[in-house]
Design a protein around this motif. Structure first.
Motif, mmCIF file in Angstrom:
data_model
loop_
_atom_site.group_PDB
_atom_site.id
_atom_site.type_symbol
_atom_site.label_atom_id
_atom_site.label_comp_id
_atom_site.label_asym_id
_atom_site.label_seq_id
_atom_site.Cartn_x
_atom_site.Cartn_y
_atom_site.Cartn_z
ATOM 1 N N TYR A 62 0.851 -1.199 0.000
ATOM 2 C CA TYR A 62 0.000 0.000 0.000
ATOM 3 C C TYR A 62 0.885 1.246 0.000
ATOM 4 O O TYR A 62 1.980 1.249 0.583
ATOM 5 N N VAL A 63 0.390 2.304 -0.631
ATOM 6 C CA VAL A 63 1.017 3.613 -0.505
ATOM 7 C C VAL A 63 0.613 4.168 0.858
ATOM 8 O O VAL A 63 -0.576 4.192 1.195
ATOM 9 N N MET A 64 1.579 4.598 1.663
ATOM 10 C CA MET A 64 1.273 5.087 3.014
ATOM 11 C C MET A 64 1.037 6.596 3.011
ATOM 12 O O MET A 64 1.846 7.342 2.447
ATOM 13 N N ALA A 65 -0.049 7.009 3.659
ATOM 14 C CA ALA A 65 -0.406 8.431 3.685
ATOM 15 C C ALA A 65 -0.887 8.815 5.073
ATOM 16 O O ALA A 65 -1.337 7.969 5.832
ATOM 17 N N GLY A 66 -0.799 10.124 5.374
ATOM 18 C CA GLY A 66 -1.388 10.571 6.630
ATOM 19 C C GLY A 66 -0.638 11.700 7.279
ATOM 20 O O GLY A 66 0.382 12.187 6.772
ATOM 21 N N GLU A 67 -1.187 12.124 8.399
ATOM 22 C CA GLU A 67 -0.590 13.237 9.146
ATOM 23 C C GLU A 67 -0.850 13.044 10.618
ATOM 24 O O GLU A 67 -1.716 12.294 11.029
ATOM 25 N N ARG A 68 -0.075 13.766 11.388
ATOM 26 C CA ARG A 68 -0.343 13.982 12.802
ATOM 27 C C ARG A 68 -0.213 15.475 13.056
ATOM 28 O O ARG A 68 0.814 16.066 12.727
ATOM 29 N N ASN A 69 -1.288 16.073 13.577
ATOM 30 C CA ASN A 69 -1.336 17.521 13.820
ATOM 31 C C ASN A 69 -1.037 18.329 12.557
ATOM 32 O O ASN A 69 -0.400 19.367 12.614
ATOM 33 N N GLY A 70 -1.538 17.822 11.428
ATOM 34 C CA GLY A 70 -1.436 18.593 10.194
ATOM 35 C C GLY A 70 -0.155 18.379 9.403
ATOM 36 O O GLY A 70 -0.032 18.856 8.282
ATOM 37 N N GLU A 71 0.815 17.645 9.974
ATOM 38 C CA GLU A 71 2.092 17.468 9.269
ATOM 39 C C GLU A 71 2.287 16.034 8.788
ATOM 40 O O GLU A 71 1.986 15.079 9.510
ATOM 41 N N LYS A 72 2.829 15.907 7.579
ATOM 42 C CA LYS A 72 3.157 14.597 7.012
ATOM 43 C C LYS A 72 4.179 13.903 7.898
ATOM 44 O O LYS A 72 5.090 14.528 8.431
ATOM 45 N N LEU A 73 3.998 12.581 8.045
ATOM 46 C CA LEU A 73 5.003 11.807 8.776
ATOM 47 C C LEU A 73 6.159 11.473 7.826
ATOM 48 O O LEU A 73 5.925 11.132 6.666
ATOM 49 N N PRO A 74 7.395 11.566 8.305
ATOM 50 C CA PRO A 74 8.544 11.463 7.391
ATOM 51 C C PRO A 74 8.634 10.140 6.629
ATOM 52 O O PRO A 74 9.071 10.104 5.474
ATOM 53 N N GLN A 75 8.209 9.041 7.284
ATOM 54 C CA GLN A 75 8.334 7.736 6.621
ATOM 55 C C GLN A 75 7.215 7.455 5.608
ATOM 56 O O GLN A 75 7.208 6.419 4.949
ATOM 57 N N PHE A 76 6.252 8.357 5.487
ATOM 58 C CA PHE A 76 5.101 8.132 4.606
ATOM 59 C C PHE A 76 5.361 8.686 3.196
ATOM 60 O O PHE A 76 6.157 9.598 3.016
ATOM 61 N N HIS A 77 4.658 8.102 2.218
ATOM 62 C CA HIS A 77 4.790 8.579 0.841
ATOM 63 C C HIS A 77 4.006 9.876 0.617
ATOM 64 O O HIS A 77 4.444 10.776 -0.075
ATOM 65 N N LEU A 78 2.806 9.934 1.219
ATOM 66 C CA LEU A 78 1.935 11.082 0.999
ATOM 67 C C LEU A 78 1.576 11.724 2.338
ATOM 68 O O LEU A 78 1.509 11.039 3.354
ATOM 69 N N GLY A 79 1.300 13.029 2.292
ATOM 70 C CA GLY A 79 0.803 13.708 3.488
ATOM 71 C C GLY A 79 -0.708 13.709 3.494
ATOM 72 O O GLY A 79 -1.346 12.685 3.217
ATOM 73 N N ASN A 80 -1.292 14.857 3.790
ATOM 74 C CA ASN A 80 -2.740 14.950 3.862
ATOM 75 C C ASN A 80 -3.210 16.126 3.006
ATOM 76 O O ASN A 80 -4.111 16.851 3.362
ATOM 77 N N SER A 81 -2.560 16.272 1.827
ATOM 78 C CA SER A 81 -2.959 17.306 0.883
ATOM 79 C C SER A 81 -3.734 16.657 -0.254
ATOM 80 O O SER A 81 -3.336 15.606 -0.769
ATOM 81 N N PRO A 82 -4.835 17.258 -0.670
ATOM 82 C CA PRO A 82 -5.571 16.672 -1.802
ATOM 83 C C PRO A 82 -4.708 16.588 -3.071
ATOM 84 O O PRO A 82 -4.912 15.695 -3.901
ATOM 85 N N PHE A 83 -3.740 17.493 -3.199
ATOM 86 C CA PHE A 83 -2.871 17.443 -4.396
ATOM 87 C C PHE A 83 -2.004 16.183 -4.395
ATOM 88 O O PHE A 83 -1.750 15.592 -5.444
ATOM 89 N N ASP A 84 -1.557 15.766 -3.195
ATOM 90 C CA ASP A 84 -0.803 14.506 -3.084
ATOM 91 C C ASP A 84 -1.616 13.345 -3.680
ATOM 92 O O ASP A 84 -1.082 12.473 -4.357
ATOM 93 N N TYR A 85 -2.910 13.343 -3.366
ATOM 94 C CA TYR A 85 -3.783 12.210 -3.736
ATOM 95 C C TYR A 85 -4.160 12.191 -5.223
ATOM 96 O O TYR A 85 -4.729 11.217 -5.693
ATOM 97 N N MET A 86 -3.898 13.302 -5.919
ATOM 98 C CA MET A 86 -4.293 13.376 -7.334
ATOM 99 C C MET A 86 -3.142 13.073 -8.284
ATOM 100 O O MET A 86 -3.288 13.205 -9.490
ATOM 101 N N GLU A 87 -1.987 12.680 -7.721
ATOM 102 C CA GLU A 87 -0.830 12.404 -8.590
ATOM 103 C C GLU A 87 -1.129 11.246 -9.535
ATOM 104 O O GLU A 87 -1.693 10.227 -9.126
#
Lengths: 232, 232
Positions: A62-87
């Motif tokens: 799986y592609v890993m995505a997410g945030e904690r307190n609004g910030e992307k986690l360093p080990q993840f591929h995607l943060g929590n921006s809709p632009f990330d998800y539209m690649e």
């Protein structure tokens, strides 16, 4: 059909979700990301509660995505921006995601017979879908760390406005959301950009996310939870 | 000074009341009764949690008042109507009262350095008092059995509207209450009479209570909690 509104996960025990269609709402930004991703060809999005569960799915491809307190986690591929998800590279891929508020609201909806995802980006599609519902409906705002928030409540009001001819809503929470939308709905971006969450996010320099998440009807999809994953 | 709004007792843990002036709001009808009584010459009103505590004070000479689910208890002298509290015979008397929602909100405010009582009946007096406050302020809606309610939230919006020049309010809950009042505040009775609570009360035939509790500025008093009793 009757529609009610739950303003935060901390009030969900006041509602019986076991016979309702639940619309999970986390405009900034979890459900906007889900709509943007699934509307752009992502195969599925699996919401999980913890970073560890996300990493376990990551190990399965799986592609890993997410945030904690609004910030992307360093080990993840995607943060929590809709632009990330539209690649483009994500077309046909499976995503596993964990976020502060949206994931919690999804988990708390798990006993409902139908769980769908709402955001301004798919407002009209959600209204069309709900207008054919035979069940009562709960609009479930993810809030922010258990607190009431403006952008999710405003979206609940937008859905009520779209359904006012077909559905009843007589709870005080629904009436207030409806009137909030009457007073703010002409310009969602203006109000959303002044919300507490937008102010927090703007510290991360992501005003373009806020502007995008305030747009209506960019995608004609209604993501649904099926066996733990969101699909269209 | 900053003002925030707590929509129901079930969200009060999200706020630190230990350094704030708390305004307890239960428009239908506990805080309206308190304002009407103390504004009409009642010496003090002691809010208690249980019927037994009320009866114990009754044995000491207090007038017993209160309701459960909107109805007067048979052994009590007064119910929960503002008209009950304005009887001439009550001048100079001490009242002990227990109600479904208002008493709970008062109990949950007990750690605050200042607790005052708000209702449309003393709106202007509350705004004037708060405008001189050196502390931050929490507008605490009693709600209905833990749920969001319209009449208390609308009153919170009215206070915010009255203080908009002197005070800051930047939480989403306060912003929403302010805009709710902008959209409904021209005619509080119209909206309050359509609230869930008013519909429940109207079953008991007390529309005149609802009409009275929607009136603004009938009394120029600010009841305060002092050593467990409300006085002016």
């Amino acid at each position: 059909m009757n529609i009610d509104v739950c303003y935060t996960p901390e009030l969900i025990h006041q509602f019986d979700v076991s016979d309702k269609t639940v619309v999970v709402i986390d405009v900034l930004r979890a459900t906007s990301c889900m709509v943007a991703g699934l509307g752009s060809g992502v195969a599925s999005i699996t919401p999980v509660a913890s970073v560890e569960e996300c990493e376990a799915l990551g190990a399965q491809g799986y592609v890993m995505a997410g945030e904690r307190n609004g910030e992307k986690l360093p080990q993840f591929h995607l943060g929590n921006s809709p632009f990330d998800y539209m690649e483009k590279s994500l077309k046909g891929q499976k995503i596993a995601t964990t976020t502060t508020n949206g994931t919690r609201a999804l988990y708390l909806s798990k006993d409902a017979p139908e769980v769908i995802i709402g955001a301004f980006l798919n407002l009209k599609a959600v209204v069309n879908h709900l207008s054919k519902s035979k069940r009562d409906i709960l609009l479930f705002c993810a809030g922010w760390k258990g607190k009431y928030n403006l952008e999710d409540s405003l979206f609940a009001g937008a859905v009520l406005d779209g359904l006012k001819k077909q559905a009843e809503f007589d709870s005080d929470a629904a009436t207030a959301a409806f009137y909030l939308y009457q007073s703010m709905g002409k310009d969602p971006y203006y109000f959303i950009s002044r919300s507490n969450h937008a102010k927090r996010l703007s510290k991360f320099g992501i005003l373009k996310d806020i502007e995008y998440c305030s747009r209506c009807n960019e995608f004609d999809v209604v993501p649904k939870l099926k066996n733990g994953e969101l699909v269209v």
